[in-house]
Design a protein around this motif. Structure first.
Motif, PDB file in Angstrom:
ATOM      1  N   GLU A 182      47.871  45.225  33.605  1.00 24.20           N
ATOM      2  CA  GLU A 182      47.441  44.505  32.658  1.00 24.20           C
ATOM      3  C   GLU A 182      47.837  42.895  32.892  1.00 24.20           C
ATOM      4  O   GLU A 182      47.211  42.004  32.859  1.00 24.20           O
ATOM      5  N   ASN A 186      45.887  39.523  34.329  1.00 20.83           N
ATOM      6  CA  ASN A 186      46.031  38.424  33.653  1.00 20.83           C
ATOM      7  C   ASN A 186      46.423  37.182  34.294  1.00 20.83           C
ATOM      8  O   ASN A 186      45.874  35.987  34.331  1.00 20.83           O
ATOM      9  N   LYS A 191      44.486  34.361  31.747  1.00 21.68           N
ATOM     10  CA  LYS A 191      44.423  35.080  30.530  1.00 21.68           C
ATOM     11  C   LYS A 191      43.094  35.076  29.909  1.00 21.68           C
ATOM     12  O   LYS A 191      42.748  36.235  29.031  1.00 21.68           O
ATOM     13  N   ARG A 193      40.122  34.277  31.471  1.00 22.30           N
ATOM     14  CA  ARG A 193      39.150  34.263  32.616  1.00 22.30           C
ATOM     15  C   ARG A 193      38.969  32.860  33.166  1.00 22.30           C
ATOM     16  O   ARG A 193      37.866  32.546  33.683  1.00 22.30           O
ATOM     17  N   THR A 221      45.143  48.178  26.354  1.00 19.81           N
ATOM     18  CA  THR A 221      44.666  47.036  26.212  1.00 19.81           C
ATOM     19  C   THR A 221      43.221  47.160  25.515  1.00 19.81           C
ATOM     20  O   THR A 221      42.334  46.328  25.584  1.00 19.81           O
ATOM     21  N   SER A 224      42.285  44.195  23.603  1.00 16.17           N
ATOM     22  CA  SER A 224      42.132  42.708  24.298  1.00 16.17           C
ATOM     23  C   SER A 224      41.512  43.326  25.690  1.00 16.17           C
ATOM     24  O   SER A 224      42.375  43.331  26.692  1.00 16.17           O
ATOM     25  N   GLN A 226      40.071  43.349  29.357  1.00 10.58           N
ATOM     26  CA  GLN A 226      40.068  42.658  30.399  1.00 10.58           C
ATOM     27  C   GLN A 226      38.900  42.594  31.329  1.00 10.58           C
ATOM     28  O   GLN A 226      38.702  41.748  32.237  1.00 10.58           O
TER      29      GLN A 226
END
Length: 562
Positions: A182, A186, A191, A193, A221, A224, A226
């Motif tokens: 993760e 980031n 964080k 993109r 995740t 959030s 990713q």
């Protein structure tokens, strides 16, 4: 009052000086681990120092992460380790290509084992996709955590190292490793993109045991997300934790292979007595187990247990077509067969030998004993080591896992307490595109396991695409060779999924997956036969009306009864 404060500070100062275990700098609590700017530097494409291959370059970065991601304990004094990240890209496309994050199988396999795969994929796709990889904590160049001596060959010699590194091993969990991933994402994509363009996709692709890690990542995740998509290459479900039965699964698929041989009359079955390969397989096992000093394997100074372990190391679609011929030659056991069998034994490595440079068997066994060795039902008692060893000794193909795991497990030195994510699927529903590839001849994770995952995971994600590949073994991206074509159908499916606007894989290659070449007529099989048999004639026989029997006793002068 002021004098009391000064005196207290003086005592603390003295305590810090006198104690070698206390870091006396001021430690500030952190709400989150600081996200740094990605500072890539050029590095060699290959681990042998080759800088570039066909205009494909590599860049590397080393990031610092906490040993324990528990947010309540993070400070600027938190003990840390290093995480190694590498990317492969076609020159000039590193800032425009899609990001494919490739996670290898196994708990302790370094990313260096995938470098040729990365070069091949990046080159074939002309820069549209770059491969990103990160060594898992404790593996490869991510603060390697491995015994200085072989943990498999001499666990006792490894104990001092384990005791010295006990804290790191306790924190080398799947959950902490998922948080590493993760954090790395980031840093690399930003964080929010901000480090990539809006049309660049970020895809996770994991194989085998790596899929177990990705499921943990999806859990930590879930609030959030990713990535834009996930590819699972042979699924190890989060609620499947039965490595104790690994040799049993391997044996199921070995019997399936011989069933398929039975169905191929001209290419395989015709060589066996009464055209019955399965019966010949059992005759092999009985002959070798009961007639110790007159058996073929006895003449070769080996036994069925060692051979089962050797067989398991080549039980993959590219090589498994040799195995019926191998059993046929053992049953016949003439001088030419003995020569072939000696060659096979000499060139075939055991499946439980130590891995490539940068591998960590210690990390793998530590994780396995904590989360994957136990049975699915926590109320069910684990079978005894004697029982498991008995199963391994009586199978046709075996990794002999209990021989390694049982003695280590009994010491209680490895493993760690499980957490709230253990055996749990994410609770939040999602529409994240997920492609699951699984072979119908997966020798380590048979298809009932993948079908179980589909049933459970579909409850939270209706955007799951499941493809079961015919005549395909473990990890379809490497185990689905196609007729008269380079590469594997599994990779074709994965790439078409990545590049499709709707994440819809092109399934046309499924009809091109090679039939199993039991007869040994293709150039591919002949090359493999030369490697493992020392000859490209895998059967060295023409079927006659005569019964094919074990001739070992006749050639050694030992009497034989019919």
């Amino acid at each position: 009052m002021m004098n009391c404060i000064i005196f207290t500070k003086y005592l603390l100062f003295l305590f810090c000086i006198l104690s070698s275990h206390i870091d006396c700098q001021t430690c500030t609590p952190l709400n989150a681990w600081p996200i740094v700017k990605p500072n890539w530097s050029s590095c060699s494409v290959l681990s042998n120092g080759t800088l570039t291959v066909n205009n494909i370059n590599a860049e590397c970065i080393r990031l610092t992460v906490p040993i324990n991601w528990n947010s309540t304990n993070l400070t600027n004094c938190t003990e840390t380790i290093e995480i190694f990240v590498k990317r492969y890209y076609l020159s000039g496309y590193q800032n425009t290509s899609h990001h494919l994050w490739r996670i290898p199988g196994g708990g302790g396999i370094p990313i260096s084992t995938l470098e040729f795969e990365a070069i091949s994929v990046v080159g074939a796709l002309n820069g549209s996709v770059s491969i990103y990889m990160t060594d898992k904590r404790g593996v490869g160049q991510s603060s390697l955590l491995e015994c200085p001596t072989s943990i498999i060959k001499n666990f006792t010699a490894c104990l001092p190292f384990i005791q010295t590194n006990r804290y790191r091993l306790q924190q080398n969990t799947y959950t902490n490793t998922a948080h590493d991933l993760e954090y790395v994402l980031n840093v690399i994509r930003g964080k929010n993109r901000e480090n990539i363009k809006s049309n660049q996709r970020v895809i996770l692709m994991a194989s085998s045991q790596g899929t177990y890690l990705v499921q943990r990542y999806l859990s930590v995740t879930q609030d959030s997300e990713q990535v834009d998509g996930v590819i699972l290459d042979s699924i190890l479900p989060t609620d499947f934790t039965g490595f104790t039965h690994g040799d049993r699964y391997l044996n199921y698929m070995f019997l399936d292979l011989f069933t398929r041989c039975s169905q191929d009359r001209q290419g395989c079955a015709k060589y066996f007595e009464n055209e019955n390969p399965l019966r010949s397989l059992y005759i092999y096992k009985m002959n070798e187990d009961f007639f110790d000093q007159s058996s073929c394997l006895y003449l070769l100074n080996t036994n069925t247990v060692e051979l089962a372990n050797k067989i398991s190391s080549i039980f993959y679609p590219q090589m498994m077509q040799l195995l019926p011929a191998l059993i046929f030659r053992i049953n016949r056991c003439n001088k030419e067969d003995q020569k072939v069998l000696k060659h096979f034994l000499n060139v075939t490595h055991s499946s439980n030998e130590d891995g490539a440079k940068g591998s960590s068997t210690l990390v793998e066994i530590n994780n396995d004993l904590a989360e994957l060795w136990a049975l699915l039902d926590p109320k069910e008692t684990n079978p005894s080591c004697e029982y498991l060893k008995g199963i391994s000794m009586n199978t046709f193909a075996s990794n002999l896992v209990p021989n390694t795991f049982c003695p280590i497990q009994q010491t209680g030195q490895l493993g760690y307490p499980t957490d709230q994510y253990y055996r749990k699927y994410p609770t939040k529903k999602t529409k994240l595109p997920v492609l699951l590839l699984h072979g119908d001849m997966d020798q380590f994770l048979p298809v009932p396991i993948s079908r179980h995952f589909v049933k459970e995971y579909s409850l939270i994600n209706s955007n799951l695409t499941y493809i079961e590949l015919p005549r395909t073994g473990h990890t379809p991206i490497d185990a689905s060779p196609m007729i008269d074509a380079e590469g594997n159908c599994g990779w074709n499916l994965a790439i078409s999924f990545i590049l499709s606007e709707t994440f819809e894989p092109n399934r046309s290659c499924l009809n091109k997956i090679s039939e199993i070449d039991f007869a040994g007529t293709t150039m591919r099989t002949k090359q493999i036969a030369l490697q493992y048999f020392g000859t490209d004639n895998i059967w060295d026989a023409e079927k006659t009306d005569a019964t094919v029997i074990n001739t070992a006793t006749m050639e050694t002068g030992v009497s034989k009864t019919s």
